[in-house]
Design a protein around this motif. Sequence first.
Motif, short mmCIF file in Angstrom:
data_model
loop_
_atom_site.label_atom_id
_atom_site.label_comp_id
_atom_site.label_asym_id
_atom_site.label_seq_id
_atom_site.Cartn_x
_atom_site.Cartn_y
_atom_site.Cartn_z
N CYS A 186 0.35 8.37 9.00
CA CYS A 186 -0.25 9.68 8.78
C CYS A 186 -0.40 10.49 10.07
N ARG A 217 -3.83 7.73 11.01
CA ARG A 217 -4.13 6.54 10.20
C ARG A 217 -2.85 5.83 9.76
N ASP A 235 0.83 -1.21 0.00
CA ASP A 235 0.00 0.00 0.00
C ASP A 235 0.86 1.26 0.00
N VAL A 236 0.37 2.29 -0.67
CA VAL A 236 1.04 3.58 -0.61
C VAL A 236 0.74 4.21 0.74
N CYS A 242 -1.73 7.76 4.57
CA CYS A 242 -2.32 9.09 4.29
C CYS A 242 -3.47 9.00 3.29
N PHE A 243 -3.60 7.86 2.62
CA PHE A 243 -4.62 7.73 1.56
C PHE A 243 -5.83 6.97 2.08
N TYR A 244 -6.67 7.66 2.86
CA TYR A 244 -7.80 7.01 3.54
C TYR A 244 -9.15 7.43 2.96
N ARG A 245 -9.12 8.07 1.80
CA ARG A 245 -10.38 8.45 1.13
C ARG A 245 -10.28 8.16 -0.36
N ALA A 246 -11.39 7.65 -0.91
CA ALA A 246 -11.45 7.32 -2.34
C ALA A 246 -12.32 8.33 -3.07
N PHE A 269 -14.74 7.29 2.66
CA PHE A 269 -13.66 6.78 3.52
C PHE A 269 -13.32 5.33 3.16
N ARG A 270 -12.03 5.02 3.14
CA ARG A 270 -11.55 3.64 2.93
C ARG A 270 -10.37 3.41 3.87
N ASP A 271 -10.41 2.33 4.61
CA ASP A 271 -9.31 2.03 5.55
C ASP A 271 -9.00 3.27 6.40
#
Lengths: 142, 142
Positions: B102, B106, B34-35, B109-113, B126-128
């Motif tokens: 993050c 979290r 994951d990034v 840092c990439f928790y929204r799609a 929201f994702r993860d």
Amino acid sequence: MADQSAIEEGLGFAPQFGADGLVTAVVTDAKSGDVLMVAHMDAEALCRTIESGEAWYYSRSRKKLWKKGESSGHVQRVVELRVDCDQDALWLKVEQQGPGTCHTGRRSCFYRAVPLGKGGAVTLEFRDAEQTFDPKAVYGKP
Amino acid sequence: MADQSAIEEGLGFAPQFGADGLVTAVVTDAKSGDVLMVAHMDAEALCRTIESGEAWYYSRSRKKLWKKGESSGHVQRVVELRVDCDQDALWLKVEQQGPGTCHTGRRSCFYRAVPLGKGGAVTLEFRDAEQTFDPKAVYGKP
């Protein structure tokens, strides 16, 4: 400037384009998770990507909008698009059509490693660097 | 400017810092792929990362060199460092120490799609996005 907590915790999409009008886009292979490329998007490229589900970028060197695969046929179907906390970077998980992403003929643009833990001059090491297609055949001669 | 074919096909490490003196650094989790974050490095941050095997960056907002984890203890051990074809982007595969990357608490840092295939206004999803640590407890109040 938008409120920081709205940018970080809200559900409003407010991409923070830089002074150059661009946001950074990281592209990974949806199956392997490998980073395929890093590119940039202006508002138009982002809009077209969201609407079409295929990746568009802005080329800083050519100073133009481009659809990935427009020359090579190596289109990227976007499986998921994410935005980061401060909304100045995007992450695209893609299904890469065709044999590879990189204009040099490789699967990924990241085909060299930087050795760690050494001082002095750095010599790169090839990793996953085999060509999966012939760029001259795909793109033609410049 | 260095020769393009040397930059793309050579083993000489010639990072192409931008006009702001920075290169983009993409950070992925060495296990999950994951990034985790996108950051920037100046020459000093890059040098320290290579020598120490732990990630250093340059903060554009704070205008200073920083070691990831210097406040939180959430250090990143670099498993592999790669450079892309035109040597203006870096990919760090890291072992993230501690519960997350993050500053919002979290893992990534990439928790929204961004939903795809829709025209008009975009509402993030929201994702993860579950918090894995309390940022107030880790960073203190600003």
